[in-house]
Write a protein that holds these residues in place. Sequence first.
Motif, short mmCIF file in Angstrom:
data_model
loop_
_atom_site.label_atom_id
_atom_site.label_comp_id
_atom_site.label_asym_id
_atom_site.label_seq_id
_atom_site.Cartn_x
_atom_site.Cartn_y
_atom_site.Cartn_z
N THR A 74 0.82 -1.21 0.00
CA THR A 74 0.00 0.00 0.00
C THR A 74 0.85 1.26 0.00
OG1 THR A 74 -0.16 -0.01 2.41
CG2 THR A 74 -1.95 -1.06 1.19
N PHE A 84 -2.19 -0.47 -4.93
CA PHE A 84 -3.59 -0.34 -4.56
C PHE A 84 -4.09 1.04 -4.97
CE2 PHE A 84 -2.39 -3.64 -1.52
CZ PHE A 84 -3.45 -4.51 -1.69
N SER A 90 -10.15 -2.18 -3.47
CA SER A 90 -8.95 -2.17 -2.62
C SER A 90 -9.30 -2.10 -1.15
CB SER A 90 -8.06 -0.99 -2.99
OG SER A 90 -7.62 -1.10 -4.32
#
Length: 122
Positions: A74, A84, A90
């Motif tokens: 992330t 993401f 997500s």
Amino acid sequence: MRVGRVAVYAGLFVLGAVVGVAGALVQGGFFPAGLLLALVGAAGAFYGGARAAGAKAGAVAPAAGWLVAVMLLTATRPEGDFLFGAGLGSYAYLLGGMAVAVMCATLGRGPQPTGSAARLGK
């Protein structure tokens, strides 16, 4: 703690990290079905770890690996690349995976007594 048990937990940690990376790629590539597939794969790794280790800690090891891999994915890179996006899929994967990890860790089946069906003490 025995060396074999530590090796099992380390293997489950690596399995969780692999499932986390694979799920991150699949959930974004094939949105509705990919998200479901990623969450089912994570649930399989978490619950399977609990069953394989025979303890609830067996679900925690792959969940920790999954969480480490997903959190590393992330983060944005200096070049501005990220894996993401800021979409529903997500967030559903991140929150759903954490919820599945908690469910499997709390509902994991612990070791059962291996005695006869008769009452103890008779």
